[in-house]
Structure formats: C-alpha cells, structure tokens
Design an enzyme around this catalytic site. Structure first.
Site, PDB file in Angstrom:
ATOM      1  N   GLU A   1     -11.490 -26.339 -23.190  1.00  0.00           N
ATOM      2  CA  GLU A   1     -10.686 -27.553 -23.395  1.00  0.00           C
ATOM      3  C   GLU A   1     -10.715 -28.027 -24.842  1.00  0.00           C
ATOM      4  OE1 GLU A   1     -11.908 -31.060 -21.222  1.00  0.00           O
ATOM      5  OE2 GLU A   1     -13.997 -30.566 -21.436  1.00  0.00           O
TER       6      GLU A   1
ATOM      7  N   LYS B   1      -8.273 -38.912 -20.770  1.00  0.00           N
ATOM      8  CA  LYS B   1      -9.634 -39.291 -20.372  1.00  0.00           C
ATOM      9  C   LYS B   1      -9.679 -39.756 -18.926  1.00  0.00           C
ATOM     10  CE  LYS B   1     -13.958 -40.152 -21.340  1.00  0.00           C
ATOM     11  NZ  LYS B   1     -14.790 -38.938 -21.415  1.00  0.00           N
TER      12      LYS B   1
ATOM     13  N   ASN C   1       1.836 -48.061 -16.723  1.00  0.00           N
ATOM     14  CA  ASN C   1       0.957 -46.913 -16.551  1.00  0.00           C
ATOM     15  C   ASN C   1       1.039 -46.501 -15.089  1.00  0.00           C
ATOM     16  OD1 ASN C   1      -1.091 -45.038 -16.393  1.00  0.00           O
ATOM     17  ND2 ASN C   1      -2.747 -46.547 -16.515  1.00  0.00           N
ATOM     18  N   GLY C   2       1.365 -45.229 -14.845  1.00  0.00           N
ATOM     19  CA  GLY C   2       1.460 -44.761 -13.461  1.00  0.00           C
ATOM     20  C   GLY C   2       2.717 -43.929 -13.277  1.00  0.00           C
TER      21      GLY C   2
ATOM     22  N   LYS D   1     -16.027 -26.785 -21.332  1.00  0.00           N
ATOM     23  CA  LYS D   1     -16.052 -27.487 -22.626  1.00  0.00           C
ATOM     24  C   LYS D   1     -15.427 -26.619 -23.708  1.00  0.00           C
ATOM     25  CE  LYS D   1     -16.829 -31.061 -21.749  1.00  0.00           C
ATOM     26  NZ  LYS D   1     -17.500 -31.478 -20.599  1.00  0.00           N
TER      27      LYS D   1
ATOM     28  N   TRP E   1       1.445 -41.269 -22.004  1.00  0.00           N
ATOM     29  CA  TRP E   1       1.133 -39.870 -21.741  1.00  0.00           C
ATOM     30  C   TRP E   1       2.278 -39.377 -20.887  1.00  0.00           C
ATOM     31  CZ3 TRP E   1      -0.363 -36.476 -17.716  1.00  0.00           C
ATOM     32  CH2 TRP E   1      -1.087 -35.346 -18.124  1.00  0.00           C
TER      33      TRP E   1
ATOM     34  N   ARG F   1      -7.859 -42.277 -23.778  1.00  0.00           N
ATOM     35  CA  ARG F   1      -7.265 -41.985 -22.471  1.00  0.00           C
ATOM     36  C   ARG F   1      -6.250 -40.839 -22.557  1.00  0.00           C
ATOM     37  NH1 ARG F   1      -7.844 -45.979 -18.799  1.00  0.00           N
ATOM     38  NH2 ARG F   1      -5.899 -45.458 -17.763  1.00  0.00           N
TER      39      ARG F   1
ATOM     40  N   HIS G   1     -19.212  -7.644  -8.894  1.00  0.00           N
ATOM     41  CA  HIS G   1     -18.148  -7.659  -7.890  1.00  0.00           C
ATOM     42  C   HIS G   1     -16.765  -7.788  -8.534  1.00  0.00           C
ATOM     43  CE1 HIS G   1     -21.085  -7.713  -4.724  1.00  0.00           C
ATOM     44  NE2 HIS G   1     -21.717  -8.704  -5.352  1.00  0.00           N
TER      45      HIS G   1
ATOM     46  N   CYS H   1      -1.761 -43.150 -19.630  1.00  0.00           N
ATOM     47  CA  CYS H   1      -1.227 -44.231 -20.464  1.00  0.00           C
ATOM     48  C   CYS H   1      -2.218 -45.386 -20.611  1.00  0.00           C
ATOM     49  CB  CYS H   1       0.032 -44.806 -19.837  1.00  0.00           C
ATOM     50  SG  CYS H   1       1.249 -43.589 -19.413  1.00  0.00           S
TER      51      CYS H   1
ATOM     52  N   GLU I   1     -19.819 -25.547 -16.766  1.00  0.00           N
ATOM     53  CA  GLU I   1     -19.619 -26.692 -17.662  1.00  0.00           C
ATOM     54  C   GLU I   1     -19.435 -26.194 -19.106  1.00  0.00           C
ATOM     55  OE1 GLU I   1     -18.901 -29.667 -17.828  1.00  0.00           O
ATOM     56  OE2 GLU I   1     -19.802 -30.518 -19.617  1.00  0.00           O
TER      57      GLU I   1
HETATM   58  C1  F6R Z   1     -14.040 -32.438 -19.043  1.00  0.00           C
HETATM   59  C2  F6R Z   1     -13.645 -33.738 -18.519  1.00  0.00           C
HETATM   60  C3  F6R Z   1     -12.875 -33.768 -17.239  1.00  0.00           C
HETATM   61  C4  F6R Z   1     -13.378 -34.929 -16.352  1.00  0.00           C
HETATM   62  C5  F6R Z   1     -12.509 -35.035 -15.090  1.00  0.00           C
HETATM   63  C6  F6R Z   1     -13.016 -36.082 -14.146  1.00  0.00           C
HETATM   64  O1  F6R Z   1     -14.740 -32.571 -20.237  1.00  0.00           O
HETATM   65  O2  F6R Z   1     -13.906 -34.748 -19.115  1.00  0.00           O
HETATM   66  O3  F6R Z   1     -12.954 -32.550 -16.565  1.00  0.00           O
HETATM   67  O4  F6R Z   1     -14.712 -34.680 -16.021  1.00  0.00           O
HETATM   68  O5  F6R Z   1     -11.190 -35.329 -15.466  1.00  0.00           O
HETATM   69  O6  F6R Z   1     -13.019 -37.350 -14.724  1.00  0.00           O
HETATM   70  P1  F6R Z   1     -13.882 -38.525 -14.126  1.00  0.00           P
HETATM   71  O7  F6R Z   1     -15.316 -38.162 -14.266  1.00  0.00           O
HETATM   72  O8  F6R Z   1     -13.515 -39.717 -14.959  1.00  0.00           O
HETATM   73  O9  F6R Z   1     -13.472 -38.664 -12.692  1.00  0.00           O
END
Ligand code: F6R
Length: 615
Positions: free
Chosen positions: A495, A610, A98-99, A492, A74, A27, A511, A2, A488
């Site tokens: 998601e 985010k 938020n929380g 990407k 959210w 976010r 394996h 949020c 990674e």
């Molecule tokens: C993937 C992504 C997430 C963040 C994860 C950690 O693209 O953005 O996997 O890397 O939520 O977030 P931070 O780095 O803010 O702790």
C-alpha cells in the site's frame, strides 16, 4: 473517505476552513472546496487535487464569515474534478456530503423532469436540488422552520449513507446537518459551534464534543446546538470532553506522520496497558478494559471481525486467546462476515476491531451479530465512534490520533487490547493459574521498552531499503503468529510503495508459491526462535536451494539464521508470548523506508482512505 467541516459563530477566516480540512486529509481525498456565507452572499471555491490547490484560491473567499462549510472529496460518483468537488449549490441551498446516495438515479430523473439542471456527475448534487425543491414547496413558516421541515422530508427519501454540511442563504446564521451511516461530530466553544467528520479537525478550537447518531438532524447556531430525530423529536445528549491535544496531531519533527506513528508504538502499547494490568496481583482490571459487563465466564466461543490491518491484529490475537483462554476463536473479514449465514447466539462474543470505529463493513458485521443475539465488544481507537455505539461494550485502544493513512501504532494498540481480552477471558474462566497470569502481565509490561529498542533498527533498515526498493515483487513468510505478521508486512509494503507483495504461511510454500522462487525473487522470512523455528529454517533452506534471496528477521544473536540469510534484521531477545509486537516493528520500518526511497506519498498513498465509510 470525504471530510466534512462546518462553522457558525462570530467569524471564521478562509484559513480556519483550510486548516480544519488539513486535519482531515488523513481520511483520503482527491479534491476539495469551501463555501463562506456573508451578508453579501455566498462564495464557493473548489479545486481538484490536494489542498494546496485550494489554498491558491483562498484570496477569492471573503476575509471572514459567520457561517461556512468545507469538504475534502474522495471520488465515488464522477471523476475528481473541480466541477464534481463539493459544495454544490441549488438556489439558496449550498450543500456538501460524505457518503453515498444509492438511489440518486431515480431522484435525479424526477428532478430533471421538474427542471433542475445538473452541473456535476455526483450523487451529492441530487441532495442539494432535492432539498431546494422541498424547501421551495413549503409556503408557511419562517425560512428556518421551512429548512428543518424540508430536511426531514429529504432524509426520508434518501437511501444510502450521508453526513451533510448545509447552509441556506435565507437563514444566514444557521448551519444544518443530517447523519445516516457516515461519521459526524459536533463541537461547541464560547459563541461558536462546529461540525466535522472527526474530532481531529476541531481539537484546536474545542475539546467539547458530541457524536451525532444515525437518524439525527442537527441545527447549529453560534454557540447553540439543537438535535432532533428524523421524525422531528428533540434529542438531548451531553457533550463529552476529549483529551487529545494539538501536539498529538502534529509531525513533531518527523518527516512523515507514519514515521512518527511507528515511533509511537511503545506509547500506544503502554497507554493501552495502563490501568488494565495490576502487576502486584498479576491480574487484569476488567472494568478498565471495558469488558466488565460481558458474561466472560459462560461464553462458548469468540468471533472477531475486522478489515485490513485490523484483521491481521485480530488474526494474530487468535493464537494468543486460544492458547490462554482455551476458547475457540474465529477471525473473519468483516466484508465477508456481514453476508454469511450467522450461527451466533448469546454464548458467542463477537468483537469488532477498528482503528477509526467507522469502517462500514465492520459496522454492518457487528450490527448483524448483535441482531442475531451475540454479545458484542468494540475494540476501537476513536472514543465514541459509531462501532463503539453499536456494541454492548467498548474497549479503547489508546494509540491517540493516527493521521498516516496506513495503520501502524493502532495495530500495536489493537494487539495489546486483544491480548488483554485474552487474559481477561483466561482470568475469569480460570484457564490460567495465578502464576501464569502474573507471567503474562510481567511480559506485557516489558513490551514498550523492547519495541523502543527495536526502533533503533530504523537506520539500518533505511540502508537495506536501498537494496530492495527497485524490486517489482516480494514474498513474506512466517509460521504460527508470524504468519499474520507476514501478512501485515506485505500489506504495508504494497500500500505504501506499490510494490507487489504477498504473504504465505511458510508451510504453504510447497503447495504452490514455491513455483515463484528463482534468483529474481526475494523473500522476507520471519524466523524468530519460537515453537516453529526449525520448520521455518527448513523453508528458508528450500528457498535458498532454488536461488531465492532471503531477508530474515530473527533474534540478534541468531548466528545460524544470519549465516543462511542474504540480509538480516536482528531483533532483541524476548519471550515467545510477545514476539509479534517486536517483529512487526522492522516490517513497518521496512515498508516506510522503501516508500520514502521510491518517493511515494507515504502518509496518503494513492486510492486509499483512512476511514472507509462506504462498502
Ligand atoms: C492498512 C490500513 C487499512 C485499515 C482498514 C481498517 O494500513 O490502514 O487496512 O486497517 O481499512 O480500518 P479500521 O481499523 O479503521 O476499521
């Protein structure tokens, strides 16, 4: 998660609130709302879905108000409906949050018995009614004094995490908040005070910020800010100036924030290096890197905790740090680490890596490491964030604001900072000699221009995406440091485009996962010429022999690899030490262009946020 904003001052328009909420869109959210308080009373407008839905209702809000709050929700408790959107009202109290209020069920039962009617399924409405209840029960003092006291009583009853935005109709020129666990900053300008979940929401109005800490209540009036602890003791802390600009938070002509941010990899790396490497002497500036206060010489081991993409940056850095500093490095998912029996002591350095600096799991992991006696270092992108506050030392990744939900340039900056920590350890522990240190410093300085060159691959990768976007599943493989790069790349892709993808250390194929290979399976193979090259080529042969389709990433002049692969992405020549910085770029572009081709919401993928401030 949020987003919260609040304003008190000479007057703000509905567009002010909407624009500030837009700056927090990154976010993640699924409904939104605004409340504006004027002498005629409070007007609340809420909407399900994107902010464009709320925008349609702006004309129902007053033209201007001296006090107001806004929220992007959210959903955690209750569906993302208009009814569950914040703010919630109880009598004179209008509140957003938020929380997560963990003990909301018990509190709700108590409030229902006392006659409060619940109109939403949220945990937040409990806080609104509870505050109303405590406020009503206080009979002496001015309305503001009663509000402050009621807030102190309420925060002591709540379990969980919160950052509130609160207005009270009986104190029409005051804005209140309280924070525990969820991020909150306050900003100040001439005759105006603001609160928000992140500085990005407010940068166009002020550069003077103060990070609210856990256990604090804030009372804002026009241009006047008071902070007190939950038990009522005044808190005095100076504001700090943030140099982020509005332009840094715009798309700058790019179609999506993500594409802009991928193109900012070189800048993120260059800024994170700047001032920290001395080319003439080939040395690392420990103070600038933020590790000068840590006992680097006497450490016996390093642990790194992180989530998601930050975890992959950490996993990659393990290879580098162990090779240059000759110290054992363990990398843990923060969500696992926080519940593991701790074995740290004062000779362990625990590093928390986080773009947002707010991730709940990472925060708890580093707090438990610190409590167990470890030295702690935060590698974060947001100055003054909660994780930075929780650690002994802070090393900033200078990627600038990252708005796209998927982390891209922050990954490049994290890798840079972690590699620099590796060199700092090597320098202090004398595991590299002067010439070796100078070699690495020289190589690091080349990274931004090599990455820049790699970005030139964007068009050809866009064409490639046309051949891959219809796949339902994809594998990624790599060896050594290219394994975390593969992880990674697969994260990407899944998601952003919702295509199922998995990554394996190439040596693991036989394996189990090799059973998946047939003519319908495509495999992205990271095969640059490094110490593992020949072995990775053998894995590629094994995949080919079973009919699998190969998309290979390797050096542009690697004719052998090109010959083996069905599709090929050629990266510029560079030394092995810095290869992961380069091979990540085509994978970020690949995921981006596939998502664009599929038409998904690139900057705000479904179900994601985010800043993950809940467990
Ligand atoms: C993937 C992504 C997430 C963040 C994860 C950690 O693209 O953005 O996997 O890397 O939520 O977030 P931070 O780095 O803010 O702790």
């Amino acid at each position: 998660m949020c987003g919260v904003i609040g304003y008190v001052g000479a007057g703000a328009t509905p567009s002010f609130f909407l624009n500030a909420l837009r700056r927090l869109e990154y976010r993640g959210y699924d409904s939104a709302g605004i409340a504006m308080l004027t002498q005629d009373g409070v007007v609340i407008q809420r909407a399900e879905g994107k902010l464009s839905q709320l925008e349609r209702k702006l004309d129902k809000l007053p033209a201007t108000a001296k006090v107001g709050i806004g929220h992007t929700r959210w959903a955690t408790h209750g569906k993302p409906t208009e009814n569950n959107a914040h703010p919630h009202r109880s009598g004179p109290i209008v509140l957003l949050h938020n929380g997560i209020i963990e003990n909301y069920r018990q509190l709700k039962e108590m409030l229902v018995v006392k006659g409060y009617e619940f109109l939403s399924e949220t945990d937040t409405e409990v806080a609104a009614h509870l505050l109303h209840h405590e406020y009503k029960n206080l009979t002496s003092g001015t309305p503001e004094q009663r509000m402050r006291e009621a807030l102190r009583v309420v925060v002591r009853q709540l379990k969980g995490a919160f950052a509130f935005g609160i207005i009270c109709l009986e104190t029409p020129e005051v804005l209140y908040s309280a924070k525990l666990g969820s991020p909150l900053v306050i900003g100040q300008a001439d005759g105006e005070s603001f609160l928000a979940s992140g500085i990005t929401a407010l940068v166009e109005h002020t550069r003077q910020f103060l990070v609210v800490e856990d256990g604090e209540i804030v009372v804002l009036k026009a241009g006047q800010i008071e902070i007190e602890s939950f038990d009522g003791k005044p808190v005095v802390r100076p504001f700090s100036r943030v140099e982020w600009s509005v332009a840094m938070m715009e798309k700058g002509g790019y179609r999506h924030f993500m594409l802009k941010e991928i193109h900012e990899h070189p800048l993120a790396i260059a800024q994170t290096l700047s001032g920290r490497v001395q080319r003439d002497s080939g040395s690392i500036n420990l103070a600038d890197l933020g590790v000068g206060s840590l006992p680097l010489k006497t450490l016996k081991r390093v642990q790194i905790v992180a989530c998601g993409t930050s975890f992959y940056a950490a996993s990659l850095s393990k290879y580098f740090i162990e090779s240059v500093a000759r110290i054992p490095v363990e990398v843990d998912l923060a969500s696992e680490y926080r519940y593991r029996a701790s074995t740290v002591d004062e000779n362990t350095l625990v590093v928390a890596v986080s773009q947002s600096g707010e991730t709940a799991d990472t925060l708890q992991a580093i707090k438990s490491a610190r409590a167990a006696g470890a030295q702690t270092l935060a590698v974060v992108n947001v100055p003054g964030s909660t994780i930075a506050h929780a650690c002994h030392a802070e090393s900033l990744t200078k990627a600038g604001p990252e708005i796209g939900v998927a982390s891209t340039k922050a990954f490049a900056a994290q890798l840079t900072a972690l590699y620099l920590v590796g060199l700092a350890l090597a320098q202090e522990r004398e595991t590299l000699n002067q010439a070796e240190l100078r070699f690495y410093v020289d190589e690091f300085v080349k990274i931004p221009s090599l990455v820049e060159k790699c970005l030139g691959l964007s068009e050809s990768i866009e064409r490639l995406a046309n051949r891959y976007h219809q796949l339902s599943s994809l594998l990624f493989i790599g060896r050594g440091p290219q394994w975390p790069v593969a992880l990674e790349g697969s994260l990407k892709l899944k998601e952003l485009s919702y295509i199922h993808a998995e990554a394996y250390a190439a040596g693991e194929l036989k394996h189990g996962p090799i059973a998946l290979i047939d003519e319908n399976m495509s495999v992205v193979c990271l095969a640059p010429r490094d110490a593992y090259y020949e072995k990775t080529l053998s894995n590629i042969e094994e995949i080919k022999a079973r009919g699998g389709r190969i998309l290979a990433v390797g050096q542009e002049n690697d004719a052998q690899l090109q010959e083996l692969a069905d599709d090929f992405i050629g990266i510029p020549e560079c030394s092995e030490a810095i290869l992961p910085f380069i091979t990540t770029v085509p994978l970020h572009l690949f995921a981006y262009w596939i998502a664009v081709r599929k038409g998904t919401d690139v900057d705000q993928p479904r179900n994601l946020a985010k800043s993950v401030t809940v467990e």
